[in-house]
Design an enzyme around this catalytic site. Structure first.
Site, PDB file in Angstrom:
ATOM      1  N   SER A 212      49.822  73.499  14.332  1.00 11.98           N
ATOM      2  CA  SER A 212      50.080  74.492  14.561  1.00 11.98           C
ATOM      3  C   SER A 212      49.877  74.874  13.287  1.00 11.98           C
ATOM      4  O   SER A 212      49.607  75.251  12.228  1.00 11.98           O
ATOM      5  CB  SER A 212      51.506  75.004  15.374  1.00 11.98           C
ATOM      6  OG  SER A 212      50.969  76.410  15.190  1.00 11.98           O
TER       7      SER A 212
ATOM      8  N   TYR B 251      60.651  77.866  15.885  1.00  8.46           N
ATOM      9  CA  TYR B 251      59.183  77.306  15.822  1.00  8.46           C
ATOM     10  C   TYR B 251      58.425  76.349  14.868  1.00  8.46           C
ATOM     11  O   TYR B 251      57.926  75.322  14.758  1.00  8.46           O
ATOM     12  CB  TYR B 251      58.590  78.140  16.767  1.00  8.46           C
ATOM     13  CG  TYR B 251      56.886  77.263  17.307  1.00  8.46           C
ATOM     14  CD1 TYR B 251      57.473  76.251  18.136  1.00  8.46           C
ATOM     15  CD2 TYR B 251      56.052  77.597  17.145  1.00  8.46           C
ATOM     16  CE1 TYR B 251      55.902  75.666  18.535  1.00  8.46           C
ATOM     17  CE2 TYR B 251      54.726  77.456  17.305  1.00  8.46           C
ATOM     18  CZ  TYR B 251      54.393  75.962  17.617  1.00  8.46           C
ATOM     19  OH  TYR B 251      53.948  75.439  18.462  1.00  8.46           O
TER      20      TYR B 251
ATOM     21  N   LYS C  47      57.037  72.423  13.782  1.00 15.39           N
ATOM     22  CA  LYS C  47      56.282  71.673  13.296  1.00 15.39           C
ATOM     23  C   LYS C  47      56.121  71.016  11.798  1.00 15.39           C
ATOM     24  O   LYS C  47      55.384  70.347  11.998  1.00 15.39           O
ATOM     25  CB  LYS C  47      55.321  72.675  13.728  1.00 15.39           C
ATOM     26  CG  LYS C  47      54.843  73.188  14.922  1.00 15.39           C
ATOM     27  CD  LYS C  47      54.657  71.820  15.831  1.00 15.39           C
ATOM     28  CE  LYS C  47      54.484  72.141  17.650  1.00 15.39           C
ATOM     29  NZ  LYS C  47      54.814  71.376  18.324  1.00 15.39           N
TER      30      LYS C  47
END
Ligand code: NAD
Ligand code: UFG
Length: 332
Positions: free
Chosen positions: A124, A148, A152
């Site tokens: 991302s 989050y 990643k």
């Protein structure tokens, strides 16, 4: 070729399954349906008139995952499965690290055990630090601002290290910017449970009358109209990037990292107005304060993906708005 698609019942995964089946790949999906439904699998079959193999399996359950690998010979894995809601990750960091890291580690173990050498990972733009200059190239500074994003970042590192140690692995890290839109049939699309965090689904639900208005989070950013600018990319363009990545993984070893974006930015107000104009609907909206953690601008430099993968996003903001609305109108 047989492709394992983890998270294949989800938003991006389901669109990817359609493209893979249409291109003649055999597809095996592993998804625990934590954020999706079996309807997406039915939708994929309806669109393509082709079959796939589906396992309702949690990637964190290593024994069950082992059974899936024992039953198939995978040429490549596309790893979408993961939890992705930023505010939830702040409230429940352990759940996010547990799910996203354990799932990725278990996949790596299975790759080693069953000699699967290629994996494409959904990363991302959130792995880029907020103080980089725009547009973001792949060598911009990395860092994250929420669990989050860190999950990643950590999965990228795990896969990078695994590729370096294995010698014969091909790892492709794809950093998505803002995927929106839906399949042109209107059969599959993004259907978040609960109130959407993201702009496009919120706009679409507001057009349906589900919400009274769109709250525009800040109009005092250093951007042309003061509202936040993002690089929105149509989900079917994004999917095409994965097909390019499969081809790349056939011919390369080690770890490749690519931005998937358009290189063009749109502000919150531009997206609202494009949705109104394209679909002939009114989107009530008003200005609120900034959302904590948001940046003014996030924009991809898509040059590397273009030059190395041969990938170029083709669809316009109007296409994204039109396809989102078609799907939203069909969704009960
Ligand atoms: P999604 O939630 O629609 O799809 C993810 C799928 O993974 C869901 O079907 C969910 O049930 C499944 N899943 C989650 N944990 C699992 C587990 N432990 N075992 C098996 N299945 C599990 O999300 P999406 O928008 O399709 O995103 C796909 C991937 O792309 C995610 O990894 C996400 O973090 C990443 N990504 C998404 C965006 C975005 O804006 N949509 C942006 C950048 C990166
Ligand atoms: N916004 C609003 N109102 C809303 C929702 C969003 O004004 O109701 C604004 C945001 O402030 C931002 C823009 O619309 O300026 C886009 O917001 P999104 O929530 O749609 O997307 P983000 O860029 O904040 O985040 C998305 C994903 C993250 C991912 C990030 C980078 O949700 O998971 O892109 O890839 F990390």
């Amino acid at each position: 070729m047989t492709i394992l698609v983890t998270g294949g019942a989800g938003y991006i995964g389901s669109h990817t399954c359609v493209e893979l089946l249409e291109k003649g790949y055999s597809v095996v999906v592993v998804d625990n349906l934590a954020n999706s439904s079996i309807n997406a699998i039915e939708g994929i079959k309806k669109i393509t008139q082709k079959d796939l193999t589906f396992y309702k399996t949690d990637l964190c359950d290593k024994a069950e995952l082992d059974k899936v690998f024992a039953e198939h010979e995978f040429d490549c894995i596309i790893h979408f499965a993961g939890l992705k809601a930023v505010p939830e990750s702040v409230a429940m960091p352990i759940k996010y690290y547990q799910n996203n890291l354990t799932g990725t580690l278990n996949l790596c173990s299975m790759m080693k055990k069953y000699d699967v050498r290629q994996i494409i990972f959904s990363s991302s733009a959130t792995v880029y630090r907020s103080d980089n200059t725009m547009p973001l190239t792949e060598d911009a500074h990395l860092g994250a601002t929420n669990p989050y994003g860190w999950s990643k970042f950590m999965c990228e590192q795990i896969l990078r290290d695994a590729a370096a140690a294995a010698k014969n692995w091909a790892v492709v890290l794809l950093r998505y910017f803002n995927p929106v839109g839906a399949h042109s049939s209107g059969i599959i699309g993004e259907n978040p449970s609960g109130i959407p965090n993201n702009l496009m689904p919120f706009i679409a639900q507001t057009a349906r009358g589900i919400h009274k208005e769109v709250r525009v989070f800040g109009n005092d950013y250093d951007t042309p109209d003061g509202t936040g600018v993002r690089d929105y990319i149509h989900v079917t363009d994004l999917v095409h990037g994965h097909v390019c990545a499969i081809d790349y993984a056939q011919e390369h070893r080690g770890c490749g990292v690519f931005n998937l974006g358009t290189g063009k930015g749109a502000s919150v107000l531009e997206v609202i107005h494009a949705f109104e104009k394209t679909n002939g609907v009114e989107i009530p909206h008003s200005i609120f304060g900034r959302r904590p953690g948001d940046n003014a601008i996030a924009l991809a430099d898509p040059t590397k993906a273009m030059q190395v993968l041969g990938f170029k996003a083709e669809k316009t903001l109007e296409d994204m708005c039109k396809d989102t609305w078609r799907f939203q109108k069909r969704t009960p």
